[in-house]
Design an enzyme around this catalytic site. Structure first.
Site, PDB file in Angstrom:
ATOM      1  N   LEU A 224      49.242  36.198  10.478  1.00  0.00           N
ATOM      2  CA  LEU A 224      48.790  36.092   9.863  1.00  0.00           C
ATOM      3  C   LEU A 224      49.670  35.094   8.744  1.00  0.00           C
ATOM      4  CD1 LEU A 224      45.648  38.786   9.792  1.00  0.00           C
ATOM      5  CD2 LEU A 224      45.598  36.625  11.492  1.00  0.00           C
TER       6      LEU A 224
ATOM      7  N   TYR B 242      63.532  49.403  13.255  1.00  0.00           N
ATOM      8  CA  TYR B 242      62.135  49.725  12.264  1.00  0.00           C
ATOM      9  C   TYR B 242      62.017  51.443  11.432  1.00  0.00           C
ATOM     10  CZ  TYR B 242      59.927  45.442  14.067  1.00  0.00           C
ATOM     11  OH  TYR B 242      59.792  44.893  13.930  1.00  0.00           O
TER      12      TYR B 242
ATOM     13  N   GLY C 281      52.304  36.869   7.056  1.00  0.00           N
ATOM     14  CA  GLY C 281      52.172  37.802   5.960  1.00  0.00           C
ATOM     15  C   GLY C 281      50.768  37.833   4.971  1.00  0.00           C
TER      16      GLY C 281
END
Length: 330
Positions: free
Chosen positions: A218, A53, A220
């Site tokens: 959700l 990340y 995206g």
């Protein structure tokens, strides 16, 4: 915050998991620290990240942001169940030198030490395999993990994006080796609009005592009131959400979803999270807030009760595959 056990372990974790993928690329360090403070204040204790990340030339940046937050002290590290991941190529130029990615014992050892340095801690509570490695046996993987557990660098191991049969292989190998607890969690794509995990992944996780940690709850942004936001001039849909809305049938399904929840006076995003909390085997969904308000919305979902009638209506709009193997056998 409500708490539950992580799979078959004695570890207690909150029913909302803080995802940190936006820390660095979309949320600066100061705002990221503020979100983590707010999450901890709200009782969220499982923080999820990954060594890659930060992405691109900034790989590892997210772990560094978390490490700097831990360094502020105040008991932060002791209150957090820290989860990170290994697998991806950590080369800044995108080219992995041999053995600098995937799940060889050599790369696992190297990746753990690098993550610990960035995170400014001496151990990782939940070390997750970010993807399957078709070229490395689970005997080798568990040998590497056993050493890390003995050294006190890792407490538990989990998987991410594993198919059901790999969950079975991993834990059968662990059982055969003896003395290895095996996988205790699986982090997978799972939400109202994407329920294929119910075919094999969730049943395998339940059978072997893994907690299920859904990512992209959700889908995206698709399940967060995307059509209403477009009408009101909010963010434009992208990725999976844009692809679904481009299909007339998909758009009609999302419109029916938003209309249903509007009728009940419930925010779509909160309903999508609350729905996951009703699903068998689910520990808690990962939310990746970019702002404090998004975090507050996720927290409200923990207290949201969805009635049987509403749950049935959601099933009509987003039907799941049905029980396995009957869904595909007879």
């Amino acid at each position: 915050m409500k708490y539950t056990q992580l799979g078959r372990t004695g570890l207690k974790v909150g029913r909302i998991v803080l995802g940190t993928m936006n820390f660095g690329p979309q949320t600066d360090e100061a705002d990221s620290h503020a979100i983590m403070d707010a999450a901890l204040d709200a009782g969220i204790n499982l923080f999820d990240t990954a060594n890659v990340y930060g992405w691109g030339e900034n790989k590892g940046r997210t772990e560094e942001i978390i490490g700097n937050w831990f360094a502020k002290s105040g008991g932060r590290r002791d209150k957090v169940v820290l989860a990170t991941k290994v697998y991806g190529n950590m080369g800044a130029d995108g080219e992995a030198w041999p053995n600098h990615d995937k799940l060889s014992a050599l790369n696992i050892r190297r990746a753990v030490d690098a993550s610990l340095k960035r995170l400014q801690t001496d151990h990782i509570d939940l070390y997750q395999f970010h993807h399957i490695d078709r070229s490395t046996s689970f005997d080798e993987i568990w040998q590497a993990v056993d050493v890390l557990v003995q050294q006190g660098k890792v407490l538990y191991a989990g998987s991410s994006n594993f198919p059901g049969y790999k969950i079975a292989q991993a834990n059968e190998t662990a059982a055969r080796r003896g003395g290895t607890i095996g996988l205790v969690s699986e982090q997978c794509l799972y939400n109202l609009a994407e329920r294929r995990a119910e075919m094999e992944v969730v049943p395998a996780a339940q059978e072997y005592g893994l907690g299920v940690i859904p990512w992209s709850p959700l889908h995206g942004g698709l399940l967060g009131g995307v059509i209403k936001k477009q009408v009101e001039g909010g963010r434009r849909a992208s990725g999976r959400a844009a692809d679904t809305l481009a299909d007339p049938a998909g758009r009609a399904r999302i419109q029916a979803y938003e209309d249903l929840l509007d009728k009940h006076g419930i925010e779509p995003g909160e309903a999508a999270l609350a729905w996951l909390l009703t699903r068998p085997g689910v520990t808690g969904p990962i939310v990746g807030p970019r702002t404090a308000e998004q975090l507050a919305s996720a927290l409200r979902a923990v207290e949201l009760e969805l009635g049987e009638e509403l749950l049935a209506s959601l099933d009509e709009i987003f039907p799941g595959p049905g029980p396995s193997p009957e869904a595909f056998a007879w």
